[in-house]
Write a protein that holds these residues in place. Sequence first.
Motif, PDB file in Angstrom:
ATOM      1  N   VAL A   1       1.140  -1.429   0.016  1.00  0.00           N
ATOM      2  CA  VAL A   1       0.074   0.462   0.427  1.00  0.00           C
ATOM      3  C   VAL A   1       1.098   1.087  -0.037  1.00  0.00           C
ATOM      4  O   VAL A   1       0.645   2.290   0.340  1.00  0.00           O
ATOM      5  N   HIS A   2       2.450   1.224  -0.239  1.00  0.00           N
ATOM      6  CA  HIS A   2       2.472   2.350  -0.263  1.00  0.00           C
ATOM      7  C   HIS A   2       3.705   2.479  -1.425  1.00  0.00           C
ATOM      8  O   HIS A   2       4.633   1.933  -1.645  1.00  0.00           O
ATOM      9  N   THR A   3       3.495   2.787  -2.575  1.00  0.00           N
ATOM     10  CA  THR A   3       4.897   2.970  -3.915  1.00  0.00           C
ATOM     11  C   THR A   3       4.770   4.395  -4.390  1.00  0.00           C
ATOM     12  O   THR A   3       3.644   5.387  -3.910  1.00  0.00           O
ATOM     13  N   HIS A   4       6.224   4.743  -5.265  1.00  0.00           N
ATOM     14  CA  HIS A   4       5.942   5.875  -5.436  1.00  0.00           C
ATOM     15  C   HIS A   4       6.546   5.218  -7.038  1.00  0.00           C
ATOM     16  O   HIS A   4       8.068   5.454  -7.110  1.00  0.00           O
ATOM     17  N   LEU A   5       5.877   5.142  -8.096  1.00  0.00           N
ATOM     18  CA  LEU A   5       5.931   4.591  -9.380  1.00  0.00           C
ATOM     19  C   LEU A   5       6.536   6.333 -10.311  1.00  0.00           C
ATOM     20  O   LEU A   5       5.307   6.951 -10.358  1.00  0.00           O
ATOM     21  N   GLN A   6       7.475   5.541 -10.525  1.00  0.00           N
ATOM     22  CA  GLN A   6       7.808   7.269 -11.853  1.00  0.00           C
ATOM     23  C   GLN A   6       7.480   8.653 -11.254  1.00  0.00           C
ATOM     24  O   GLN A   6       6.617   8.871 -12.402  1.00  0.00           O
ATOM     25  N   MET A   7       7.814   8.260 -10.188  1.00  0.00           N
ATOM     26  CA  MET A   7       7.879   9.472  -9.531  1.00  0.00           C
ATOM     27  C   MET A   7       8.497  10.751  -9.568  1.00  0.00           C
ATOM     28  O   MET A   7       9.441  10.889  -9.705  1.00  0.00           O
ATOM     29  N   PRO A   8       8.284  12.413 -10.271  1.00  0.00           N
ATOM     30  CA  PRO A   8       9.031  13.209 -10.509  1.00  0.00           C
ATOM     31  C   PRO A   8       9.251  13.279  -8.603  1.00  0.00           C
ATOM     32  O   PRO A   8       8.351  13.716  -7.940  1.00  0.00           O
TER      33      PRO A   8
ATOM     34  N   VAL B   1       3.816  -9.845  -4.739  1.00  0.00           N
ATOM     35  CA  VAL B   1       2.587  -8.137  -4.466  1.00  0.00           C
ATOM     36  C   VAL B   1       1.670  -8.556  -4.867  1.00  0.00           C
ATOM     37  O   VAL B   1       2.900  -8.024  -6.834  1.00  0.00           O
ATOM     38  N   THR B   2       0.581  -8.585  -5.579  1.00  0.00           N
ATOM     39  CA  THR B   2      -0.569  -9.113  -7.054  1.00  0.00           C
ATOM     40  C   THR B   2      -1.081  -7.746  -6.749  1.00  0.00           C
ATOM     41  O   THR B   2      -2.124  -7.417  -7.785  1.00  0.00           O
ATOM     42  N   THR B   3      -1.192  -6.887  -5.636  1.00  0.00           N
ATOM     43  CA  THR B   3      -1.781  -5.613  -5.615  1.00  0.00           C
ATOM     44  C   THR B   3      -0.972  -3.959  -5.001  1.00  0.00           C
ATOM     45  O   THR B   3      -0.685  -4.564  -4.174  1.00  0.00           O
ATOM     46  N   VAL B   4      -0.359  -3.712  -5.770  1.00  0.00           N
ATOM     47  CA  VAL B   4       0.328  -2.467  -5.929  1.00  0.00           C
ATOM     48  C   VAL B   4      -0.921  -1.327  -5.596  1.00  0.00           C
ATOM     49  O   VAL B   4      -1.197  -0.258  -6.355  1.00  0.00           O
ATOM     50  N   PHE B   5      -0.124  -0.190  -4.467  1.00  0.00           N
ATOM     51  CA  PHE B   5      -0.685   1.735  -4.335  1.00  0.00           C
ATOM     52  C   PHE B   5       0.039   1.964  -4.834  1.00  0.00           C
ATOM     53  O   PHE B   5       1.566   2.253  -3.888  1.00  0.00           O
ATOM     54  N   ASP B   6      -0.523   3.072  -5.609  1.00  0.00           N
ATOM     55  CA  ASP B   6       0.903   3.893  -6.192  1.00  0.00           C
ATOM     56  C   ASP B   6       0.073   5.208  -4.901  1.00  0.00           C
ATOM     57  O   ASP B   6      -1.250   6.069  -5.078  1.00  0.00           O
ATOM     58  N   TYR B   7       1.062   6.073  -5.039  1.00  0.00           N
ATOM     59  CA  TYR B   7       0.691   7.683  -4.698  1.00  0.00           C
ATOM     60  C   TYR B   7       0.915   8.703  -5.864  1.00  0.00           C
ATOM     61  O   TYR B   7       1.401   8.780  -5.873  1.00  0.00           O
ATOM     62  N   ALA B   8      -0.801   9.079  -5.416  1.00  0.00           N
ATOM     63  CA  ALA B   8      -0.914   9.809  -7.238  1.00  0.00           C
ATOM     64  C   ALA B   8      -0.937  11.187  -6.237  1.00  0.00           C
ATOM     65  O   ALA B   8      -1.461  12.124  -4.976  1.00  0.00           O
ATOM     66  N   ILE B   9       0.556  12.088  -6.706  1.00  0.00           N
ATOM     67  CA  ILE B   9       0.425  13.834  -6.150  1.00  0.00           C
ATOM     68  C   ILE B   9      -0.008  14.606  -6.820  1.00  0.00           C
ATOM     69  O   ILE B   9       0.436  14.666  -7.862  1.00  0.00           O
ATOM     70  N   GLN B  10      -1.097  15.400  -6.091  1.00  0.00           N
ATOM     71  CA  GLN B  10      -2.047  16.291  -6.570  1.00  0.00           C
ATOM     72  C   GLN B  10      -1.318  17.771  -6.292  1.00  0.00           C
ATOM     73  O   GLN B  10      -0.810  17.537  -5.701  1.00  0.00           O
ATOM     74  N   ARG B  11      -1.256  18.400  -7.817  1.00  0.00           N
ATOM     75  CA  ARG B  11      -0.368  20.056  -8.377  1.00  0.00           C
ATOM     76  C   ARG B  11      -1.439  21.205  -7.580  1.00  0.00           C
ATOM     77  O   ARG B  11      -2.667  20.401  -7.425  1.00  0.00           O
ATOM     78  N   LYS B  12      -0.865  22.030  -7.520  1.00  0.00           N
ATOM     79  CA  LYS B  12      -1.840  23.384  -7.757  1.00  0.00           C
ATOM     80  C   LYS B  12      -2.156  22.843  -8.861  1.00  0.00           C
ATOM     81  O   LYS B  12      -2.081  23.051  -9.991  1.00  0.00           O
ATOM     82  N   GLY B  13      -3.835  23.614  -8.547  1.00  0.00           N
ATOM     83  CA  GLY B  13      -5.063  23.812  -9.522  1.00  0.00           C
ATOM     84  C   GLY B  13      -5.259  22.510 -10.538  1.00  0.00           C
ATOM     85  O   GLY B  13      -6.333  22.371 -11.205  1.00  0.00           O
ATOM     86  N   LYS B  14      -5.104  21.659  -9.753  1.00  0.00           N
ATOM     87  CA  LYS B  14      -5.166  19.968 -10.042  1.00  0.00           C
ATOM     88  C   LYS B  14      -6.498  19.349  -9.546  1.00  0.00           C
ATOM     89  O   LYS B  14      -5.890  19.607  -8.355  1.00  0.00           O
ATOM     90  N   GLY B  15      -7.023  18.509 -10.126  1.00  0.00           N
ATOM     91  CA  GLY B  15      -8.091  17.884  -9.355  1.00  0.00           C
ATOM     92  C   GLY B  15      -8.172  16.455  -8.936  1.00  0.00           C
ATOM     93  O   GLY B  15      -6.856  15.635  -9.134  1.00  0.00           O
ATOM     94  N   ILE B  16      -8.528  15.778  -7.987  1.00  0.00           N
ATOM     95  CA  ILE B  16      -8.016  14.765  -7.277  1.00  0.00           C
ATOM     96  C   ILE B  16      -8.813  14.009  -8.547  1.00  0.00           C
ATOM     97  O   ILE B  16      -7.787  12.604  -8.531  1.00  0.00           O
ATOM     98  N   VAL B  17      -9.655  13.109  -8.768  1.00  0.00           N
ATOM     99  CA  VAL B  17     -10.286  11.963  -9.479  1.00  0.00           C
ATOM    100  C   VAL B  17      -9.177  13.058 -11.065  1.00  0.00           C
ATOM    101  O   VAL B  17      -8.365  11.696 -11.416  1.00  0.00           O
ATOM    102  N   GLN B  18      -8.737  13.870 -11.411  1.00  0.00           N
ATOM    103  CA  GLN B  18      -8.411  14.124 -12.698  1.00  0.00           C
ATOM    104  C   GLN B  18      -6.738  13.814 -12.397  1.00  0.00           C
ATOM    105  O   GLN B  18      -6.509  13.381 -13.247  1.00  0.00           O
ATOM    106  N   THR B  19      -6.278  14.149 -11.225  1.00  0.00           N
ATOM    107  CA  THR B  19      -4.560  13.602 -11.402  1.00  0.00           C
ATOM    108  C   THR B  19      -4.417  12.470 -10.711  1.00  0.00           C
ATOM    109  O   THR B  19      -3.995  11.462 -11.766  1.00  0.00           O
TER     110      THR B  19
END
Length: 456
Positions: free
Chosen positions: A55-62, A84-102
């Motif tokens: 439940v904690h990964t950062h794949l191709q994360m800037p 590991v058969t299910t991977v949770f990645d952290y999508a980083i929301q940036r200024k002006g972006k929505g959550i679902v959009q991110t």
Amino acid sequence: MDLVIKNGTIVSGYQEFQADLGIENGRIAAIGGNIKAGEELDASGLYVLPGAVDVHTHLQMPFGGTVSADSYEAGTRAAVCGGVTTVFDYAIQRKGKGIVQTVEERRGLAEPGVCADIAFHCAITDLGNEGELLNEFAGAAAYGVSSFKCFMVYKKEGMMIDDGMLMRIMEKAGETGILTNVHAENPDAIDARIAGFLAGGKTSPWHHYLSRPEFVEAEAVKRAIHWAKALGAKLYIVHLACKEGVEAVAKAKAEGHAIFAETCPQYLEFTSDVYKREDGRNFVCSPPMKGPESREALWKAIKLGVIDTVATDHCPFMQAEKDWGKDDFTKIPNGCAGIENLYPYMLSAANAGRISFSRAAQLCAETPAKLFGCASKGSITVGKDADIVLYDRAKDFTISVSAMHSDYDQTIWEGVALKGYPVKTFLRGSLVYDNGKYVGKPGQGRYVKRSESGCL
Ligand code: URP
Ligand code: ZN
Ligand code: ZN
């Protein structure tokens, strides 16, 4: 029935037992004896475990002036090769972006090549001038993103959440069935200590540890718990690494608060001494590895149930990138590899008698799946996805970067010896890893739409 795995030792819930396991249409269809199927696999002498849920990964994360070294394809390929058969990645929301959009942007990057099933948390960095992002929480939960991360650090990276934002996020999260995850360290203390070290010419990786020692993490853990208690919010502390933080979590749990904690294998294996090594820069991650008292406290907390999950914080960088900080620890991109080592490491601890196999499966599969709303994942139960790992207790394995299935070229786990190793992984009934080889098809992983988080 499509496939029956015969004669294995099934690890489920609080027990281990001998039984056959039948798979039909990618799901676990039967557990018992005399199951008939088109194909049979003899698992005599092997353990049959649920696929792990990292439940904690950062794949191709800037991050850190570059992008983390594993693409979604490479990171999830490595994941299934480590069970590991299910991977949770952290999508980083940036200024002006929505959550679902991110999250949709990250899904667009991930899904064409993803080799494991994939889910997302969103890391919130900006609530908007009027706090308009708070109005998106309910929509995000309905979309399947029911946990948000707050970085209490990373000010200069533009990712930090201050206490005011944290309060507003926790309040709204409570109303919308969202679990607030925090990276807990005190940013002002870190900045002050770094400034002092740089002014004094103290630039070795050891000063990375000294700039973020135990009390820097402990203060932020206690502050996050304070806000969660005051607001009646559920809280999940990611990568907990210090003894005082463990004690604070234990106290809050004992008082009946919904406070959950994750640690990572690197904090269970290494101590801050690694920063004195010649390759100390490769171990630079935040929070850093701590002293031996903290490592012991984490193992004890695992046994007592104070730690709920073990996940990786997988965020690898190439050797050339780690080398940017050879003469200045502040230039080292923060993060280490671990996605392929999580389950083998925890199962090896079970094999050595440190914890039970059931406890290892709970920490790495069952509890993360429950806590983060993945109803079809996490245990060997009829009706769940047939995400299954066959594990050979007798197969010893020494970790080496050349045997991993990622894109990175160095690992902190180099040379660590494990007792036992996974030999096969099935993703929804399809064989994706077989004795050292990835045998799946990139793109076969699916998006996991989650329900409410924070309920056990
Ligand atoms: O050093 C780390 N942990 N890098 C990844 C980002 C984070 O803090 O989780
Ligand atoms: Zn973090
Ligand atoms: Zn992280």
